[in-house]
Design a protein around this motif. Structure first.
Motif, short mmCIF file in Angstrom:
data_model
loop_
_atom_site.label_atom_id
_atom_site.label_comp_id
_atom_site.label_asym_id
_atom_site.label_seq_id
_atom_site.Cartn_x
_atom_site.Cartn_y
_atom_site.Cartn_z
N LEU A 62 12.78 3.39 2.03
CA LEU A 62 12.10 2.15 2.43
C LEU A 62 11.77 1.29 1.21
O LEU A 62 11.98 0.08 1.21
N ILE A 63 11.27 1.92 0.17
CA ILE A 63 10.87 1.18 -1.02
C ILE A 63 12.08 0.64 -1.76
O ILE A 63 12.10 -0.50 -2.22
N VAL B 25 10.75 5.29 12.19
CA VAL B 25 9.64 5.45 11.26
C VAL B 25 9.29 4.07 10.73
O VAL B 25 10.09 3.44 10.04
N SER B 26 8.10 3.60 11.05
CA SER B 26 7.64 2.30 10.58
C SER B 26 6.57 2.49 9.51
O SER B 26 6.04 3.60 9.32
N LEU B 27 6.25 1.41 8.82
CA LEU B 27 5.18 1.47 7.83
C LEU B 27 3.84 1.82 8.49
O LEU B 27 3.02 2.52 7.90
N LEU C 29 -0.19 8.40 9.25
CA LEU C 29 -0.10 9.78 8.76
C LEU C 29 -0.91 9.97 7.48
O LEU C 29 -1.59 10.99 7.31
N LEU C 30 -0.84 8.99 6.59
CA LEU C 30 -1.58 9.09 5.33
C LEU C 30 -3.09 9.06 5.56
O LEU C 30 -3.85 9.79 4.91
N VAL D 19 0.83 -1.20 0.00
CA VAL D 19 0.00 0.00 0.00
C VAL D 19 0.87 1.25 0.00
O VAL D 19 0.60 2.21 -0.72
N VAL D 20 1.93 1.26 0.80
CA VAL D 20 2.83 2.41 0.85
C VAL D 20 3.50 2.61 -0.51
O VAL D 20 3.61 3.74 -1.01
N ARG D 21 3.94 1.52 -1.13
CA ARG D 21 4.55 1.63 -2.46
C ARG D 21 3.53 2.17 -3.47
O ARG D 21 3.88 3.02 -4.31
N TYR D 22 2.30 1.69 -3.40
CA TYR D 22 1.27 2.14 -4.34
C TYR D 22 1.04 3.64 -4.21
O TYR D 22 0.92 4.36 -5.21
N PHE D 23 0.98 4.13 -2.97
CA PHE D 23 0.82 5.57 -2.76
C PHE D 23 1.98 6.33 -3.38
O PHE D 23 1.78 7.33 -4.09
#
Length: 381
Positions: free
Chosen positions: A289-290, A353-355, A361-362, A162-166
């Motif tokens: 991270l990515i 800072v974790s996922l 935050l998002l 999900v983080v990568r997609y954002f």
């Protein structure tokens, strides 16, 4: 949030969960398999959890997670130096008592699935939006199963995906989300200076106990001057299935063993720790991270070293390589930002800072939709 016009891209949160798991080869383990076999599946596929399938009932009976393995090891060996996080950790739950009533050798993995109660088997229908899943992730869940039917999983959707997609679709981000990306970590409340940390020679059981009691997934390893020298993650725990004697080893020894096995599989050395300075932006951290596949980054600052110990200098900067920290997405981080944002060997830990932090935050920055079923961001629980 305004409705997009014809042909206009929808906001990234409105994407169906099924779109993020297309063509995914689902890894699953038979519920009757041993704990060792389940751990081998985690190692082989570089994953942190796996759904358990019961062939007799043709259904999924749970999720085996590295948290469960850690809770099981602590229960069998006894919690060392830290109060159990919950009754299940103390061995008082029926599930724990049933698991402990059998010999550890060849223990069926189904007996310890969801032992930690931290990553149960969440399932969603394909039409579930990324917004709904992100809200669940922001509360600490790490993955959900996107179902094809009651008895078939279409794919496993993780926090990292999900983080990568954002990050890959920042062109659909709102002004609030863009401001968030360009905010320094210090301004986002991620520099706390109360991070639980241990020495490299800390016994593995003590470290597992701290991970469980503090509900964290990683511990920074610091030397006598409190300088960051490594990192122990719950994902390293699965290698105890191959190196059982490491249960009685130190954190340094377990990390070395885990990095060895990771290197054998990847065919290259694995970096032990990633870090960033408080002035680094969230955009920089996301890119790192990515690019690295890490699940967290330590926030660090120059250590106040009065010990007289020598500090290994960082490797010379390579602008071309540093510019590649843009990840596989279209987002880039200016080279000038990298020099001031990157942590150095021997810095002191002042945050993490974790996922989960990023998704929280998002979710907070997400546009609040009008009262319309099409824009319902309801949670799944």
């Amino acid at each position: 949030m305004d409705r997009p016009g014809l042909g206009a891209p929808a906001h990234w949160l409105l994407t169906p969960a099924s779109a993020l798991v297309e063509n995914q080869a689902v890894v699953q383990v038979d519920a009757s398999a041993s704990v060792e076999d389940a751990c081998d599946a985690l190692i082989e596929h570089t994953i942190q959890s796996v759904p358990l399938y019961d062939a007799r009932s043709h259904s999924y009976v749970g999720m085996f997670d590295v948290h469960d393995l850690a809770a099981y090891i602590l229960a069998r060996r006894g919690s060392v130096g830290a109060r159990p996080r919950s009754r299940s950790s103390a061995g008082s739950s029926p599930l724990m008592r049933r698991a402990l009533s059998h010999d550890a050798s060849g223990e069926p993995v189904s007996r310890i699935a969801d032992l930690s109660h931290l990553n149960p088997f969440y399932s969603v229908v394909p039409e579930t939006t990324v917004a709904q899943v992100a809200q669940v992730f922001a509360k600490g869940a790490h993955r959900v199963a996107v179902m094809q039917s009651e008895r078939a999983i279409r794919g496993i959707l993780s926090q990292a995906r999900v983080v990568r997609y954002f990050f890959e679709h920042c062109d659909r981000a709102t002004p609030a989300e863009l401001r968030l990306l360009d905010s320094p970590l210090a301004a986002l409340g991620l520099v706390t200076r109360d991070v639980v940390q241990v020495a490299p020679d800390t016994p593995v059981l003590r470290a597992l106990s701290l991970l469980e009691s503090h509900r964290v997934t990683s511990l920074p390893l610091v030397d006598e001057a409190r300088r960051l020298v490594g990192s122990l993650s719950l994902s390293d725990v699965k290698y105890l299935a191959r190196e059982r004697h490491m249960v009685n080893a130190s954190c340094r020894e377990l990390v070395q063993a885990a990095r060895f096995w990771q290197g054998v599989r990847a065919g290259q050395d694995r970096a032990a720790v990633f870090s960033a300075r408080p002035q680094a932006t969230l955009r920089y951290v996301l890119a790192k991270l990515i690019a690295t596949g890490a699940h967290r980054i330590w926030v660090v600052e120059p250590a106040n070293d009065d010990s007289g110990a020598s500090r290994e200098p960082p490797a010379p900067a390579n602008p071309a390589r540093r510019a590649s920290v843009s990840s596989a997405s279209s987002q880039t981080v200016p080279v000038d930002d990298l020099a001031r944002c990157a942590g150095e060997f021997g810095d002191s830990v002042c945050g993490v800072v974790s996922l989960t932090d990023i998704l929280r935050l998002l979710v907070d920055a997400a546009p609040r939709p009008p009262a319309d079923p099409e824009y319902n961001y309801a949670t799944m629980d």
